[in-house]
Design a protein around this motif. Structure first.
Motif, mmCIF file in Angstrom:
data_model
loop_
_atom_site.group_PDB
_atom_site.id
_atom_site.type_symbol
_atom_site.label_atom_id
_atom_site.label_comp_id
_atom_site.label_asym_id
_atom_site.label_seq_id
_atom_site.Cartn_x
_atom_site.Cartn_y
_atom_site.Cartn_z
ATOM 1 N N SER A 119 0.860 -1.184 0.000
ATOM 2 C CA SER A 119 0.000 0.000 0.000
ATOM 3 C C SER A 119 0.892 1.228 0.000
ATOM 4 C CB SER A 119 -0.941 0.010 1.209
ATOM 5 O OG SER A 119 -0.207 0.092 2.422
ATOM 6 N N TYR A 120 0.291 2.370 -0.337
ATOM 7 C CA TYR A 120 1.048 3.621 -0.324
ATOM 8 C C TYR A 120 0.090 4.794 -0.259
ATOM 9 C CZ TYR A 120 -0.105 3.854 -5.337
ATOM 10 O OH TYR A 120 -0.765 3.889 -6.529
ATOM 11 N N SER A 121 0.602 5.903 0.233
ATOM 12 C CA SER A 121 -0.148 7.154 0.268
ATOM 13 C C SER A 121 0.574 8.184 -0.582
ATOM 14 C CB SER A 121 -0.267 7.681 1.706
ATOM 15 O OG SER A 121 -1.001 6.781 2.513
ATOM 16 N N TRP A 122 -0.166 8.877 -1.435
ATOM 17 C CA TRP A 122 0.421 9.976 -2.187
ATOM 18 C C TRP A 122 0.689 11.150 -1.254
ATOM 19 C CZ3 TRP A 122 2.795 10.026 -6.574
ATOM 20 C CH2 TRP A 122 2.481 9.100 -7.563
ATOM 21 N N ILE A 123 1.865 11.760 -1.407
ATOM 22 C CA ILE A 123 2.266 12.908 -0.604
ATOM 23 C C ILE A 123 2.356 14.135 -1.512
ATOM 24 C CG2 ILE A 123 4.031 13.864 0.920
ATOM 25 C CD1 ILE A 123 2.585 11.425 2.089
ATOM 26 N N GLU A 124 1.785 15.234 -1.090
ATOM 27 C CA GLU A 124 1.861 16.473 -1.863
ATOM 28 C C GLU A 124 3.310 16.931 -1.923
ATOM 29 O OE1 GLU A 124 0.397 18.656 -4.408
ATOM 30 O OE2 GLU A 124 -1.264 18.031 -3.097
ATOM 31 N N CYS A 138 1.374 10.634 7.951
ATOM 32 C CA CYS A 138 0.717 10.824 6.643
ATOM 33 C C CYS A 138 -0.081 12.122 6.622
ATOM 34 C CB CYS A 138 -0.197 9.634 6.341
ATOM 35 S SG CYS A 138 0.679 8.075 6.090
ATOM 36 N N GLU A 139 0.401 13.107 7.377
ATOM 37 C CA GLU A 139 -0.337 14.372 7.472
ATOM 38 C C GLU A 139 -0.455 15.088 6.122
ATOM 39 O OE1 GLU A 139 1.057 13.326 11.527
ATOM 40 O OE2 GLU A 139 2.010 13.394 9.549
ATOM 41 N N ASN A 140 0.512 14.878 5.229
ATOM 42 C CA ASN A 140 0.475 15.537 3.918
ATOM 43 C C ASN A 140 -0.025 14.616 2.818
ATOM 44 O OD1 ASN A 140 1.529 17.998 4.915
ATOM 45 N ND2 ASN A 140 3.601 17.146 4.846
ATOM 46 N N ALA A 141 -0.635 13.492 3.215
ATOM 47 C CA ALA A 141 -1.125 12.539 2.217
ATOM 48 C C ALA A 141 -2.353 13.084 1.507
ATOM 49 C CB ALA A 141 -1.447 11.206 2.884
ATOM 50 N N THR A 142 -2.469 12.764 0.219
ATOM 51 C CA THR A 142 -3.610 13.228 -0.572
ATOM 52 C C THR A 142 -4.461 12.070 -1.088
ATOM 53 O OG1 THR A 142 -2.339 13.223 -2.634
ATOM 54 C CG2 THR A 142 -2.296 15.241 -1.308
ATOM 55 N N GLY A 143 -4.135 10.865 -0.725
ATOM 56 C CA GLY A 143 -4.917 9.710 -1.158
ATOM 57 C C GLY A 143 -4.156 8.436 -0.867
ATOM 58 N N HIS A 144 -4.870 7.367 -0.528
ATOM 59 C CA HIS A 144 -4.225 6.108 -0.159
ATOM 60 C C HIS A 144 -4.680 4.994 -1.093
ATOM 61 C CE1 HIS A 144 -2.234 3.214 2.456
ATOM 62 N NE2 HIS A 144 -3.306 2.449 2.348
ATOM 63 N N HIS A 145 -3.705 4.193 -1.560
ATOM 64 C CA HIS A 145 -3.998 3.062 -2.443
ATOM 65 C C HIS A 145 -3.473 1.767 -1.832
ATOM 66 C CE1 HIS A 145 -4.623 6.383 -5.224
ATOM 67 N NE2 HIS A 145 -5.282 5.534 -5.995
ATOM 68 N N ARG A 146 -4.217 0.700 -2.076
ATOM 69 C CA ARG A 146 -3.866 -0.617 -1.539
ATOM 70 C C ARG A 146 -3.749 -1.597 -2.696
ATOM 71 N NH1 ARG A 146 -4.294 -2.514 3.653
ATOM 72 N NH2 ARG A 146 -4.688 -4.731 4.013
ATOM 73 N N ILE A 147 -2.829 -2.536 -2.572
ATOM 74 C CA ILE A 147 -2.616 -3.556 -3.593
ATOM 75 C C ILE A 147 -2.818 -4.916 -2.954
ATOM 76 C CG2 ILE A 147 -0.987 -4.532 -5.250
ATOM 77 C CD1 ILE A 147 0.082 -1.256 -4.195
ATOM 78 N N ILE A 162 7.698 16.630 -6.882
ATOM 79 C CA ILE A 162 7.920 15.454 -7.722
ATOM 80 C C ILE A 162 7.062 14.318 -7.172
ATOM 81 C CG2 ILE A 162 10.272 16.168 -8.294
ATOM 82 C CD1 ILE A 162 11.271 14.041 -6.320
ATOM 83 N N PRO A 163 6.759 13.280 -7.988
ATOM 84 C CA PRO A 163 5.933 12.176 -7.491
ATOM 85 C C PRO A 163 6.521 11.555 -6.226
ATOM 86 C CG PRO A 163 6.180 12.026 -9.868
ATOM 87 C CD PRO A 163 7.110 13.122 -9.406
ATOM 88 N N THR A 164 5.756 11.573 -5.145
ATOM 89 C CA THR A 164 6.238 11.123 -3.842
ATOM 90 C C THR A 164 5.165 10.291 -3.150
ATOM 91 O OG1 THR A 164 7.587 13.122 -3.593
ATOM 92 C CG2 THR A 164 7.155 11.857 -1.605
ATOM 93 N N ILE A 165 5.557 9.092 -2.691
ATOM 94 C CA ILE A 165 4.626 8.234 -1.964
ATOM 95 C C ILE A 165 5.229 7.811 -0.637
ATOM 96 C CG2 ILE A 165 3.442 7.377 -4.014
ATOM 97 C CD1 ILE A 165 5.146 4.838 -3.875
ATOM 98 N N ALA A 166 4.362 7.585 0.351
ATOM 99 C CA ALA A 166 4.758 7.005 1.633
ATOM 100 C C ALA A 166 4.354 5.540 1.608
ATOM 101 C CB ALA A 166 4.067 7.723 2.788
ATOM 102 N N VAL A 167 5.294 4.655 1.917
ATOM 103 C CA VAL A 167 5.067 3.214 1.875
ATOM 104 C C VAL A 167 5.312 2.611 3.249
ATOM 105 C CG1 VAL A 167 5.792 1.047 0.800
ATOM 106 C CG2 VAL A 167 5.791 3.142 -0.558
ATOM 107 N N PRO A 168 4.392 1.840 3.822
ATOM 108 C CA PRO A 168 3.089 1.486 3.249
ATOM 109 C C PRO A 168 2.018 2.559 3.435
ATOM 110 C CG PRO A 168 3.354 0.404 5.357
ATOM 111 C CD PRO A 168 4.657 1.111 5.080
ATOM 112 N N GLY A 169 2.325 3.642 4.140
ATOM 113 C CA GLY A 169 1.341 4.699 4.305
ATOM 114 C C GLY A 169 0.125 4.243 5.083
ATOM 115 N N SER A 170 -0.938 5.033 5.011
ATOM 116 C CA SER A 170 -2.170 4.683 5.722
ATOM 117 C C SER A 170 -3.329 5.497 5.177
ATOM 118 C CB SER A 170 -2.024 4.971 7.218
ATOM 119 O OG SER A 170 -3.271 4.837 7.887
ATOM 120 N N PRO A 171 -4.525 4.905 5.154
ATOM 121 C CA PRO A 171 -5.703 5.729 4.880
ATOM 122 C C PRO A 171 -5.925 6.692 6.048
ATOM 123 C CG PRO A 171 -6.218 3.358 4.834
ATOM 124 C CD PRO A 171 -4.875 3.520 5.451
#
Length: 359
Positions: free
Chosen positions: A38-43, A177-186, A46-55
């Protein structure tokens, strides 16, 4: 009669085969569901994700009023964040690889949930009049399906309801994940004999705890590693929806969304002219959901059949680019011009032809 938008026909070559839903099929359950990454998009610039992140975390607070949705809205986070020249599937592979080795060569299909939902709508005869397009590339025995949209963002100017604003009010970002803009799970799962790796967006979860650890860069995507826990438990996932109190939920549309991703909880917030009532918490495996479960399992059986036909056609010409195009209810597989679309790239395609322990 509505026609598919021009973008959906761009770069297409000869039609290979037309598909028809099977007239009957035994019901098929989704089985062997396993969280993979899983990952969360971070504002960020450049394209930045937090892994595994959180909803975001469901606060369970009573929400009375929120403003109507308006302004800028991202429809497809992955395509929007990756830009026009990179594959929107790149963060999926970056997140999976960050969390350990994975046997990609065992997969039949890699896809977003939305692609499967579109195919289920086509099977049910409820596809959008404008149709849809799904790009396909292949490696080994695997078909990789890329969601295609005419636009990845929009500006909401007319009344569209309260869904986005309610979600912001009823949830809070997880630590780290305070700057997360959306969370995706695989997740990996089986549709009968087909092994599928599926990505989907998650609105919220019941409880979680993460913390930011360290940044690094993989495949042009900056990754922030988060720990504790490795992944939010599947049992804690929540889908949030809002509805006017006098409008019934279209379960033939909603239940397949929940079932495909095995999202266990639907939280339905009803309102009267913008004043919200108590949230209805609906388990998807509840007794009252059994008729919808049987209905969707019949459609999943037909989905399995059409996926088998698609796989057979693509595997006969491995390496060729294809697109699935649906127009006026007619679904066809077309060849696609070389260098068109947004390929996942040679480094990722090689993962499907060589098992991880042989690399």
């Amino acid at each position: 009669m509505p026609h598919i938008p021009p973008f959906a026909k761009a770069d297409l070559g000869a039609e290979v085969i037309q598909f028809s839903p099977t007239s009957s099929s035994s019901g098929v359950k989704i089985t062997n569901v396993r969280p993979v990454a899983s990952y969360s998009w971070i504002e960020a610039p450049i394209p930045t994700i937090a892994v595994p992140g959180s909803p975001n975390i469901w606060t369970d607070e009573r929400i009375r009023r929120v403003p109507a949705d308006s302004g800028f809205y991202i429809i497809n986070q992955n395509s929007y964040r990756m830009g026009p020249n990179a594959s929107p599937l790149a963060p999926l592979f970056a997140a999976v690889d960050e969390l350990g080795e994975y046997d990609y060569a065992s997969l039949d299909v890699v896809t977003d949930r939305n692609n499967l939902r579109q195919l289920l709508r086509w099977i049910a005869g409820t596809v959008d009049p404008e149709g849809f397009r799904i790009d396909i590339e292949s490696s080994g025995k695997t078909c990789i399906l890329t969601r295609r949209l005419e636009k990845n963002s929009e500006v909401i100017r007319e009344f569209r309801g309260f869904g986005h604003e309610y979600e912001k009010a009823a949830t809070t970002p997880a630590p780290g994940c305070e700057n997360a803009t959306g969370h995706h799970r695989i997740i990996s799962m089986n549709i009968a004999d087909l092994k599928v790796l599926q990505r989907f967006e998650v609105d919220a979860c019941a409880v979680t705890s993460v913390r930011e650890d360290w940044p690094q860069s993989i495949s042009g995507i900056q990754i922030y590693r988060t720990t504790s826990p490795r992944l939010v438990p599947q049992s804690s996932l929540i889908e949030l929806m809002t509805r006017a109190s006098h409008k019934l939920l279209n379960w033939s549309e909603v239940y397949p969304q929940l079932y495909l991703s095995q999202t266990p909880h639907l939280y339905l917030a009803k309102h009267r002219k913008g004043v919200f009532m108590d949230v209805e918490k609906i388990p998807i495996d509840g007794e009252e959901m059994e008729p919808y479960m049987r209905e969707v399992e019949q459609r999943i059986g037909k989905l399995r059949d059409v996926l088998v036909h698609i796989l057979k056609a693509v595997r006969e010409d491995i390496g060729t680019l294809f697109s699935l195009v649906c127009e006026n209810g007619r679904l066809a597989l077309c060849r696609r011009e070389k260098e068109s679309g947004m390929s996942v790239g040679k480094d990722i395609l090689q993962k499907f032809s060589v098992k991880q322990d042989e690399e």
